[in-house]
Design a protein around this motif. Structure first.
Motif, PDB file in Angstrom:
ATOM      1  N   ILE A 256       0.856  -1.189   0.000  1.00 24.10           N
ATOM      2  CA  ILE A 256       0.000   0.000   0.000  1.00 24.10           C
ATOM      3  C   ILE A 256       0.887   1.233   0.000  1.00 24.10           C
ATOM      4  CG2 ILE A 256      -1.746   1.314   1.245  1.00 24.10           C
ATOM      5  CD1 ILE A 256      -2.591  -1.296   2.616  1.00 24.10           C
ATOM      6  N   LEU A 257       0.726   2.091  -0.996  1.00 26.11           N
ATOM      7  CA  LEU A 257       1.397   3.395  -1.003  1.00 26.11           C
ATOM      8  C   LEU A 257       0.322   4.465  -0.856  1.00 26.11           C
ATOM      9  CD1 LEU A 257       4.010   5.070  -1.361  1.00 26.11           C
ATOM     10  CD2 LEU A 257       3.493   5.159  -3.813  1.00 26.11           C
ATOM     11  N   PRO A 258       0.268   5.148   0.311  1.00 27.52           N
ATOM     12  CA  PRO A 258      -0.758   6.170   0.513  1.00 27.52           C
ATOM     13  C   PRO A 258      -0.662   7.283  -0.529  1.00 27.52           C
ATOM     14  CG  PRO A 258       0.303   5.588   2.592  1.00 27.52           C
ATOM     15  CD  PRO A 258       1.101   4.943   1.499  1.00 27.52           C
ATOM     16  N   ALA A 259      -1.796   7.868  -0.877  1.00 28.75           N
ATOM     17  CA  ALA A 259      -1.851   8.904  -1.916  1.00 28.75           C
ATOM     18  C   ALA A 259      -0.923  10.069  -1.605  1.00 28.75           C
ATOM     19  CB  ALA A 259      -3.293   9.388  -2.076  1.00 28.75           C
ATOM     20  N   LYS A 260      -0.819  10.453  -0.325  1.00 26.80           N
ATOM     21  CA  LYS A 260       0.030  11.574   0.071  1.00 26.80           C
ATOM     22  C   LYS A 260       1.487  11.351  -0.304  1.00 26.80           C
ATOM     23  CE  LYS A 260      -2.049  14.102   3.931  1.00 26.80           C
ATOM     24  NZ  LYS A 260      -1.864  14.468   5.353  1.00 26.80           N
ATOM     25  N   LYS A 261       1.918  10.097  -0.258  1.00 30.29           N
ATOM     26  CA  LYS A 261       3.320   9.777  -0.540  1.00 30.29           C
ATOM     27  C   LYS A 261       3.592   9.565  -2.022  1.00 30.29           C
ATOM     28  CE  LYS A 261       4.904   7.724   3.792  1.00 30.29           C
ATOM     29  NZ  LYS A 261       5.582   6.552   4.360  1.00 30.29           N
ATOM     30  N   ASN A 262       2.534   9.425  -2.812  1.00 30.03           N
ATOM     31  CA  ASN A 262       2.694   9.117  -4.235  1.00 30.03           C
ATOM     32  C   ASN A 262       2.900  10.393  -5.041  1.00 30.03           C
ATOM     33  OD1 ASN A 262       2.748   7.780  -6.673  1.00 30.03           O
ATOM     34  ND2 ASN A 262       0.523   7.574  -6.811  1.00 30.03           N
ATOM     35  N   THR A 263       4.105  10.956  -4.938  1.00 25.52           N
ATOM     36  CA  THR A 263       4.441  12.190  -5.648  1.00 25.52           C
ATOM     37  C   THR A 263       4.596  11.922  -7.146  1.00 25.52           C
ATOM     38  OG1 THR A 263       6.821  11.837  -5.401  1.00 25.52           O
ATOM     39  CG2 THR A 263       5.683  12.973  -3.586  1.00 25.52           C
ATOM     40  N   LYS A 264       4.754  13.006  -7.909  1.00 23.21           N
ATOM     41  CA  LYS A 264       4.939  12.866  -9.363  1.00 23.21           C
ATOM     42  C   LYS A 264       6.183  12.041  -9.673  1.00 23.21           C
ATOM     43  CE  LYS A 264       2.566  17.102 -10.833  1.00 23.21           C
ATOM     44  NZ  LYS A 264       2.703  18.407 -11.495  1.00 23.21           N
ATOM     45  N   GLU A 265       7.250  12.263  -8.913  1.00 17.90           N
ATOM     46  CA  GLU A 265       8.495  11.533  -9.150  1.00 17.90           C
ATOM     47  C   GLU A 265       8.310  10.044  -8.889  1.00 17.90           C
ATOM     48  OE1 GLU A 265      13.198  11.914  -7.927  1.00 17.90           O
ATOM     49  OE2 GLU A 265      11.686  12.342  -6.405  1.00 17.90           O
ATOM     50  N   ILE A 266       7.668   9.718  -7.777  1.00 22.10           N
ATOM     51  CA  ILE A 266       7.449   8.316  -7.430  1.00 22.10           C
ATOM     52  C   ILE A 266       6.503   7.664  -8.434  1.00 22.10           C
ATOM     53  CG2 ILE A 266       6.419   6.786  -5.686  1.00 22.10           C
ATOM     54  CD1 ILE A 266       7.497   8.900  -3.629  1.00 22.10           C
ATOM     55  N   ALA A 267       5.459   8.386  -8.806  1.00 12.93           N
ATOM     56  CA  ALA A 267       4.497   7.854  -9.782  1.00 12.93           C
ATOM     57  C   ALA A 267       5.176   7.572 -11.117  1.00 12.93           C
ATOM     58  CB  ALA A 267       3.352   8.846  -9.965  1.00 12.93           C
ATOM     59  N   GLU A 268       6.126   8.429 -11.500  1.00 10.38           N
ATOM     60  CA  GLU A 268       6.834   8.218 -12.762  1.00 10.38           C
ATOM     61  C   GLU A 268       7.705   6.964 -12.693  1.00 10.38           C
ATOM     62  OE1 GLU A 268       9.964  10.603 -15.703  1.00 10.38           O
ATOM     63  OE2 GLU A 268       8.955  11.668 -14.080  1.00 10.38           O
ATOM     64  N   ILE A 269       8.371   6.760 -11.556  1.00  7.53           N
ATOM     65  CA  ILE A 269       9.214   5.571 -11.380  1.00  7.53           C
ATOM     66  C   ILE A 269       8.369   4.307 -11.406  1.00  7.53           C
ATOM     67  CG2 ILE A 269      10.664   4.350  -9.692  1.00  7.53           C
ATOM     68  CD1 ILE A 269      11.737   7.145  -8.861  1.00  7.53           C
ATOM     69  N   ARG A 270       7.169   4.392 -10.824  1.00  7.81           N
ATOM     70  CA  ARG A 270       6.306   3.208 -10.733  1.00  7.81           C
ATOM     71  C   ARG A 270       5.344   3.086 -11.919  1.00  7.81           C
ATOM     72  NH1 ARG A 270       4.747   1.649  -4.585  1.00  7.81           N
ATOM     73  NH2 ARG A 270       6.667   2.304  -3.550  1.00  7.81           N
ATOM     74  N   SER A 271       5.287   4.118 -12.766  1.00  5.91           N
ATOM     75  CA  SER A 271       4.360   4.141 -13.911  1.00  5.91           C
ATOM     76  C   SER A 271       2.908   4.047 -13.450  1.00  5.91           C
ATOM     77  CB  SER A 271       4.682   3.001 -14.893  1.00  5.91           C
ATOM     78  OG  SER A 271       5.988   3.127 -15.396  1.00  5.91           O
ATOM     79  N   VAL A 272       2.562   4.903 -12.478  1.00  7.18           N
ATOM     80  CA  VAL A 272       1.185   4.962 -11.976  1.00  7.18           C
ATOM     81  C   VAL A 272       0.728   6.425 -11.936  1.00  7.18           C
ATOM     82  CG1 VAL A 272       1.393   2.854 -10.609  1.00  7.18           C
ATOM     83  CG2 VAL A 272       1.961   5.052  -9.565  1.00  7.18           C
ATOM     84  N   GLU A 273      -0.538   6.635 -11.624  1.00  5.97           N
ATOM     85  CA  GLU A 273      -1.102   7.979 -11.530  1.00  5.97           C
ATOM     86  C   GLU A 273      -0.651   8.635 -10.226  1.00  5.97           C
ATOM     87  OE1 GLU A 273      -3.302  11.133 -13.078  1.00  5.97           O
ATOM     88  OE2 GLU A 273      -2.924   9.169 -14.010  1.00  5.97           O
TER      89      GLU A 273
END
Length: 510
Positions: A256-273
């Motif tokens: 589980i990655l909480p929405a608050k922690k899912n920054t643009k940089e992290i989302a790009e690395i993980r290929s998620v929104e």
């Protein structure tokens, strides 16, 4: 009580008004302003808001409940708990990490605080002829079966899985740089390989059910992609690959990655929104039975260039685990290691029921996997990495005595970075910058100071393991067996762990 509180507040407000009327200086005006604000708040609590019944009955005063509730963990940690009753990691254990990471005095005065006659007390027996701890071996292990062409010379203590996203970029950099300085491995966690992992330290590239760094999204579903995986797996920093089936804190659930922690940089690395909660599936899409699992393990090994490939899980159904190991033996193809996580494992975010009530505790899970590998003749090929709240040298020796070849440690390395066990990992408010993506908090963690602490903690803990081994009269850590660790049972008797966890082996001896 409501009327009494309102009467007192109103009376104070009137008195402040009278005081201002006769003595209109700035201090009294400020006092009246504060009194008026409190009176207005009391009227709002008692008559206007309807959400909280406690505030309607006890206006203003009831708000203290939320203040104390918010600060409960800190109050308990600093003023109430003693050295041995803090949860999940007590103060004594936390202190030894801080002391070793800072190279401070780590000796204790006036004897043990443990009740050595209490049920569950554990210890080792020393020898009249101790060895020189400077010459103790067994602090490294070669991981790699006969199916592997790039075996890895690993430390017996390594950083367990923690993703970028769960931890901050500064925390990841400090961990990886510390791993490089201390010559041990750093597990990436299932979030993929970020630039912050590439600081020169050896990596264990974890592939989770979300296939971050190892797959792509197809129709809203995460699937394994050989090309994406291969590009990361062949990196020189990657020494081993780990396929995560489950983890101790939430087995059968997925990360589980909480929405608050899912920054643009992290989302790009993980290929998620970005800025959305990311839930990894509970199971793998790439395989659905043991035969397919074995094929996937071999595919991953081939794509990585022959590097060791392991599987990680928390023991669930014993029959299922035995059937898997039997399938490995029947196919004459198997992972190079098994990482056994205990039900007491930590995480940044997990549902309460999964964290508390699902998953076999490490000692039972580890011993079961160990004897099952022996049963099917695979212990010589498949190494075991144990993970379950290991902190000090005794923890490491105990796990290795029960069958582990190496230990994965997560929360202890977080403590070496300065974690204060605030237990706010899932809120993105970690006050020391370890488990947060909030920029100002991340800056609080200075990489060039913390990386040395990571290295210090690792090295001094290994030294402590050697000292304990020497005191037991052993020449190598690998000589310690379950018969050398003892526990006091509920009747007050002392029993060795081999009789508790391997009683059938004792029977076979006769």
């Amino acid at each position: 009580m409501r009327d009494t509180i309102l009467s007192v507040v109103l009376a104070i407000n009137i008195l402040c008004g009278v005081l201002v009327y006769f003595m209109p200086d700035m201090g009294n005006v400020i006092l009246l302003t504060i009194a008026t604000a409190i009176t207005s708040l009391a009227i709002y609590d008692a008559f206007i808001q309807k959400k909280h019944s406690l505030m309607r009955a006890f206006p203003v005063i009831a708000r203290l409940r939320w203040v104390f509730e918010e600060e409960r963990e800190k109050i308990q940690q600093y003023f109430i708990e003693d050295d041995l009753n803090g949860k999940p990691i007590n103060r004594e254990k936390r202190s030894i990490v801080y002391q070793r990471s800072k190279k401070e005095i780590e000796t204790v005065p006036f004897g043990t605080q443990h009740n050595v006659y209490a049920k569950g007390y554990e210890f080792v027996k020393h020898s009249l002829f101790p060895k020189d701890h400077h010459h103790i071996g067994g602090d490294r292990v070669i991981i790699g079966s006969d199916k592997c062409s790039q075996k890895y010379d690993a430390s017996i203590v390594n950083i367990s899985a923690m993703s970028f996203g769960s931890l901050s970029k500064n925390a990841i950099m400090a961990l990886n740089q510390g791993a490089k300085m201390g010559n041990f491995a750093h597990n990436t966690g299932e979030g993929g390989i970020s630039p912050y992992h590439l600081q020169g330290g050896d990596l264990i590239f974890q592939v989770g059910t979300g296939y971050f760094g190892a797959g792509k999204s197809v129709g809203g579903k995460r699937v394994f992609d050989p090309e994406v995986f291969g590009k990361n797996a062949v990196r020189p920093e990657v020494k081993m690959v780990e396929i995560k089936l489950s983890q101790g804190a939430k087995p059968g659930h997925g990360g589980i990655l909480p929405a608050k922690k899912n920054t643009k940089e992290i989302a790009e690395i993980r290929s998620v929104e970005p800025f959305t909660r990311v839930d990894s599936p509970p199971g793998h899409d790439a395989f659905s039975n043991f035969e397919e699992m074995i094929e996937f393990i071999q595919q991953v090994r081939d794509l990585s260039g022959g590097k060791p490939v392991g599987i990680k899980f928390c023991v669930g159904d014993n029959d299922e685990i035995e059937a898997m190991i039997k399938a490995f033996a029947d196919a004459n193809n198997y992972p190079d290691y098994i990482a056994v996580d205990g039900g007491e494992g930590g995480t940044g975010s997990a549902p309460l029921e999964f964290s508390n009530y699902i998953g076999t505790p490490l000692l039972e899970g580890l011993s079961f996997v160990n004897k099952t590998l022996k049963k099917y003749g695979l212990k010589g090929q498949i190494k075991i990495i144990a993970s379950g709240k290991a902190i000090d040298a005794f923890d490491i020796i105990k796990y290795m005595a029960l069958g582990a070849d190496a230990i994965g440690m997560a929360r202890s390395f977080m403590l070496s970075l300065g974690c204060i066990q605030a237990r706010e990992c899932n809120l993105d408010t970690c006050p020391v910058g370890v488990a947060t993506q909030e920029k100002d908090l991340v800056k609080a963690l200075v990489v060039e100071y913390k990386n040395v602490r990571v290295k210090n903690y690792h090295n001094k803990t290994i030294s402590a393991v050697k000292e304990m081994t020497a005191a037991m009269g052993k020449g190598s850590i690998t000589e310690i067996e379950s018969k050398h660790i003892f526990r006091r049972d509920r009747g007050g008797e002392i029993t060795s762990l081999d009789k508790i966890y391997y009683p059938e082996e004792e029977v076979l001896m006769y």
